[in-house]
Design a protein around this motif. Structure first.
Motif, PDB file in Angstrom:
ATOM      1  N   GLY A   1       2.760  18.351  11.127  1.00 44.13           N
ATOM      2  CA  GLY A   1       3.969  17.388  12.238  1.00 44.13           C
ATOM      3  C   GLY A   1       3.589  15.858  12.901  1.00 44.13           C
ATOM      4  O   GLY A   1       3.791  15.261  13.540  1.00 44.13           O
ATOM      5  N   ILE A   2       2.476  15.514  12.665  1.00 43.30           N
ATOM      6  CA  ILE A   2       1.716  14.503  13.178  1.00 43.30           C
ATOM      7  C   ILE A   2       1.978  13.529  12.238  1.00 43.30           C
ATOM      8  O   ILE A   2       2.064  12.211  12.758  1.00 43.30           O
ATOM      9  N   GLY A   3       2.258  13.290  11.108  1.00 44.25           N
ATOM     10  CA  GLY A   3       3.443  12.866  10.576  1.00 44.25           C
ATOM     11  C   GLY A   3       2.061  12.288   9.183  1.00 44.25           C
ATOM     12  O   GLY A   3       0.501  12.831   9.287  1.00 44.25           O
ATOM     13  N   PHE A   4       2.038  12.124   7.786  1.00 43.72           N
ATOM     14  CA  PHE A   4       1.074  11.663   7.016  1.00 43.72           C
ATOM     15  C   PHE A   4       0.551  10.282   7.766  1.00 43.72           C
ATOM     16  O   PHE A   4      -0.705  10.127   6.251  1.00 43.72           O
TER      17      PHE A   4
ATOM     18  N   SER B   1       6.993  12.531   8.763  1.00 49.86           N
ATOM     19  CA  SER B   1       6.258  14.090   8.623  1.00 49.86           C
ATOM     20  C   SER B   1       7.618  15.125   8.189  1.00 49.86           C
ATOM     21  O   SER B   1       8.111  14.448   7.333  1.00 49.86           O
ATOM     22  N   THR B   2       6.691  15.961   7.938  1.00 51.33           N
ATOM     23  CA  THR B   2       7.790  17.297   7.595  1.00 51.33           C
ATOM     24  C   THR B   2       9.209  17.808   8.617  1.00 51.33           C
ATOM     25  O   THR B   2       9.277  19.073   8.395  1.00 51.33           O
ATOM     26  N   GLY B   3       8.668  16.739   9.915  1.00 54.99           N
ATOM     27  CA  GLY B   3       9.532  17.681  11.036  1.00 54.99           C
ATOM     28  C   GLY B   3      10.876  16.616  11.303  1.00 54.99           C
ATOM     29  O   GLY B   3      10.731  15.550  10.877  1.00 54.99           O
ATOM     30  N   GLY B   4      12.052  17.430  11.900  1.00 51.23           N
ATOM     31  CA  GLY B   4      12.957  16.725  12.896  1.00 51.23           C
ATOM     32  C   GLY B   4      12.433  16.010  13.921  1.00 51.23           C
ATOM     33  O   GLY B   4      12.546  15.729  14.527  1.00 51.23           O
ATOM     34  N   GLY B   5      14.611  16.313  14.365  1.00 50.81           N
ATOM     35  CA  GLY B   5      14.956  14.988  15.429  1.00 50.81           C
ATOM     36  C   GLY B   5      14.418  14.432  15.681  1.00 50.81           C
ATOM     37  O   GLY B   5      14.509  13.544  14.714  1.00 50.81           O
ATOM     38  N   ILE B   6      14.357  13.948  17.745  1.00 50.14           N
ATOM     39  CA  ILE B   6      14.541  12.015  17.218  1.00 50.14           C
ATOM     40  C   ILE B   6      13.284  11.490  16.909  1.00 50.14           C
ATOM     41  O   ILE B   6      13.611   9.964  16.448  1.00 50.14           O
ATOM     42  N   LYS B   7      11.713  12.072  16.907  1.00 51.03           N
ATOM     43  CA  LYS B   7      10.811  11.696  17.169  1.00 51.03           C
ATOM     44  C   LYS B   7      10.390  11.773  18.167  1.00 51.03           C
ATOM     45  O   LYS B   7      10.926  11.091  19.148  1.00 51.03           O
ATOM     46  N   VAL B   8       9.349  11.267  18.702  1.00 48.75           N
ATOM     47  CA  VAL B   8       8.145  12.076  19.836  1.00 48.75           C
ATOM     48  C   VAL B   8       7.903  10.168  20.052  1.00 48.75           C
ATOM     49  O   VAL B   8       8.217   9.641  21.021  1.00 48.75           O
ATOM     50  N   THR B   9       7.801   8.968  18.698  1.00 47.52           N
ATOM     51  CA  THR B   9       7.908   8.028  19.279  1.00 47.52           C
ATOM     52  C   THR B   9       9.353   7.233  19.904  1.00 47.52           C
ATOM     53  O   THR B   9       9.194   6.500  20.600  1.00 47.52           O
TER      54      THR B   9
ATOM     55  N   GLY C   1       0.856  -1.353   0.172  1.00 45.04           N
ATOM     56  CA  GLY C   1       0.086  -0.010   0.023  1.00 45.04           C
ATOM     57  C   GLY C   1       0.584   1.397   0.036  1.00 45.04           C
ATOM     58  O   GLY C   1      -0.219   2.468   0.443  1.00 45.04           O
ATOM     59  N   ILE C   2       1.949   0.889  -0.518  1.00 47.04           N
ATOM     60  CA  ILE C   2       3.258   2.153  -0.569  1.00 47.04           C
ATOM     61  C   ILE C   2       2.578   3.341  -1.343  1.00 47.04           C
ATOM     62  O   ILE C   2       2.527   4.542  -1.161  1.00 47.04           O
ATOM     63  N   VAL C   3       2.687   3.076  -2.933  1.00 49.33           N
ATOM     64  CA  VAL C   3       1.935   3.724  -3.384  1.00 49.33           C
ATOM     65  C   VAL C   3       0.638   4.518  -3.481  1.00 49.33           C
ATOM     66  O   VAL C   3       0.560   5.646  -3.881  1.00 49.33           O
ATOM     67  N   ARG C   4       0.001   3.467  -2.755  1.00 49.35           N
ATOM     68  CA  ARG C   4      -1.780   4.487  -2.281  1.00 49.35           C
ATOM     69  C   ARG C   4      -1.179   5.889  -1.405  1.00 49.35           C
ATOM     70  O   ARG C   4      -1.990   6.733  -1.200  1.00 49.35           O
ATOM     71  N   LEU C   5      -0.215   5.097  -0.030  1.00 53.75           N
ATOM     72  CA  LEU C   5      -0.558   6.469   1.008  1.00 53.75           C
ATOM     73  C   LEU C   5       0.465   7.135   0.050  1.00 53.75           C
ATOM     74  O   LEU C   5      -0.117   8.578   0.190  1.00 53.75           O
ATOM     75  N   SER C   6       1.201   7.263  -0.880  1.00 47.02           N
ATOM     76  CA  SER C   6       1.680   7.964  -1.456  1.00 47.02           C
ATOM     77  C   SER C   6       1.197   9.278  -2.095  1.00 47.02           C
ATOM     78  O   SER C   6       1.474  10.646  -2.272  1.00 47.02           O
ATOM     79  N   ARG C   7       0.153   8.568  -2.697  1.00 45.49           N
ATOM     80  CA  ARG C   7      -1.021   9.501  -3.172  1.00 45.49           C
ATOM     81  C   ARG C   7      -1.834  10.137  -2.229  1.00 45.49           C
ATOM     82  O   ARG C   7      -2.186  11.056  -2.461  1.00 45.49           O
ATOM     83  N   ARG C   8      -2.707   9.623  -1.375  1.00 42.10           N
ATOM     84  CA  ARG C   8      -3.147   9.840  -0.457  1.00 42.10           C
ATOM     85  C   ARG C   8      -2.098  11.454   0.476  1.00 42.10           C
ATOM     86  O   ARG C   8      -3.169  12.355   0.750  1.00 42.10           O
ATOM     87  N   VAL C   9      -0.728  11.142   0.189  1.00 45.10           N
ATOM     88  CA  VAL C   9       0.147  11.989   0.878  1.00 45.10           C
ATOM     89  C   VAL C   9      -0.282  13.503   0.015  1.00 45.10           C
ATOM     90  O   VAL C   9      -0.679  14.939   0.607  1.00 45.10           O
ATOM     91  N   ILE C  10      -0.175  13.432  -1.196  1.00 47.07           N
ATOM     92  CA  ILE C  10      -0.313  14.448  -2.237  1.00 47.07           C
ATOM     93  C   ILE C  10      -1.621  15.259  -2.099  1.00 47.07           C
ATOM     94  O   ILE C  10      -1.572  16.161  -1.248  1.00 47.07           O
TER      95      ILE C  10
END
Length: 444
Positions: free
Chosen positions: A204-207, A307-315, A123-132
């Motif tokens: 910031g929460i991610g796609f 997401s569009t953010g950086g850092g070590i990430k909240v997870t 489902g990675i291609v489908r997810l990339s389409r949704r991101v756009i």
């Protein structure tokens, strides 16, 4: 769609690093052109490289004033770099390929999986389409709302231009603004604050989480990843706003002059911005040192994976805290929302945190040998670059060439991800055919 030779030995992490580098190089050349700057103010090559890296890595740190230095052409170049850097060039390339009816190869799906920080290729291609689709929809709606608001105080054409520019910049957590003094003039403007905060949070929460939320009405369930990101982000935002409010309540250089509601709005705005946005409604240079150090911690944690953010990430932060609690309770497994995490998650979280700390501390130490500023300011600037946050204590325009190079490297690593860079630099992995005997050492 053929982005790389079929027999290429380049790994997905290496390809991502090369892709971002290529975009930065092209952006540097465009921003270096005389047409990108106002007459007589052409950027030096190192400054053009800095600005192109900051835009592509959606950071927002600037060595020049974005509002007054660049021409319309320069602003458009920055905006395109921000959009490419925020959504990811592989996501954009996939969208164009699908639009032209091209097939996405297996290797390109592997690169997409790496770019979007996914465990599986399904489902990675489908997810990339949704991101756009999701991204452009959010940016379009925000641009309309901001344009309508600014049309009350400036010509319609300029209001539309400001609305489009800031919706893209803020949603991608880039932090570039065309308003003098960032958003300080709108510290107590409820409409601007709400729209901006929503944009920052959505970016910031991610796609992956955004997709989960949109599909929730149909599925009535959220993935473990989404639950962790949403709960952790919410707690960090609330905790950050509370600390900033208490520390800066009477500071005449920040929250002091604002009324009660304005203090609350500014505290929330700044806490949300620390996720990776880089915009501010208060003077960062006027903050107390204790507040600045607290901000360094939150910037280091950063935004969510994918997401569009950086850092070590909240997870990563949540897994570390969960591991500590698990050990203190004498238990074996880290459990989140009634789900057990594998040891691999803990090892990866420790590795990411260690690499991040090593990079930030090393960068600040190198900066301290070449820049005549306090170590706290250097650490703030370095962490802001690593977290692709873009907040500054006014140090960036005063950096020497060596200092700019350090920040450029930190921004690049922060956007690409310390783990992805480590995988890109490592030699090919060969599975060991044997295991060493187990040893015992004393810890603590």
């Amino acid at each position: 769609m053929s982005l790389m030779p079929k027999k290429s030995k380049i790994s997905p992490p290496q390809f991502l690093a090369m892709g971002f580098t290529s975009i930065i190089v092209i952006g540097t050349i465009l921003l270096w052109l005389p047409v990108a700057s106002i007459p007589g103010q052409r950027l030096s090559f190192i400054d053009a490289l800095f600005m192109a890296t900051s835009a592509t890595c959606v950071t927002g740190l600037s060595v020049v004033d974005t509002t007054s230095h660049f021409t319309f052409f320069g602003h458009i170049v920055i905006l395109i770099l921000v959009q490419l850097g925020g959504l990811g060039f592989m996501t954009m390339a996939t969208w164009f390929a699908l639009a032209w009816g091209k097939r996405v190869s297996l290797r390109e799906r592997l690169i997409l999986k790496e770019a979007m920080n996914q465990h599986y290729m399904e489902g990675i291609v489908r997810l990339s389409r949704r991101v756009i689709i999701y991204s452009l929809t959010v940016e379009f709606v925000a641009a309309i709302l901001l344009s309508l608001r600014w049309a009350t105080e400036m010509p319609v054409g300029q209001a539309v231009y400001y609305g489009v520019f800031h919706s893209i910049s803020i949603f991608n957590n880039a932090g570039f603004v065309l308003i003098e003094g960032s958003f300080a003039a709108y510290a107590d403007d409820l409409f601007i604050n709400v729209i901006t905060v929503i944009l920052i949070i959505l970016g910031g929460i991610g796609f992956i989480v955004l997709s989960d939320l949109i599909e929730y009405r149909r599925t009535r369930t959220l993935s473990l990843h989404s639950k962790v990101v949403l709960s952790a982000s919410g707690m960090l935002i609330v905790f950050g706003a509370l600390v900033i409010f208490l520390m800066e309540f009477n500071n005449v250089q920040t929250l002091g002059p604002l009324h009660g509601g304005g203090k609350v709005l500014a505290s929330i705005f700044q806490s949300v911005s620390l996720r990776s946005a880089g915009t501010s409604t208060i003077d960062i240079t006027g903050l107390r040192e204790s507040t600045q150090f607290f901000m360094i911690i939150l910037m280091f944690i950063g935004a969510a994976p994918g997401s569009t953010g950086g850092g070590i990430k909240v997870t990563t932060f949540v897994i570390l805290i969960g591991s500590v609690i698990t050990m203190l309770r004498g238990r074996e497994d880290v459990v989140l929302f009634r789900n057990r995490l594998s040891k691999e998650h803990t090892y990866k979280a420790i590795m990411i945190t260690f690499i991040g700390l090593a990079l930030v501390v090393s960068g600040a130490m190198i900066m301290s040998t070449t820049q005549s500023h306090s170590f706290l300011k250097l650490l703030f600037e370095t962490t802001s670059a690593f977290g692709t946050v873009g907040l500054s204590v006014g140090l960036t325009p005063e950096l020497t060439t060596s200092g700019k190079i350090v920040i450029i490297v930190m921004m690049f690593i922060g956007r690409l991800g310390a783990l992805t860079l480590a995988y890109a630099l490592q030699p090919r992995i060969h599975k060991e055919l044997y295991r060493h005997p187990e040893g015992k050492i004393i810890i603590g």
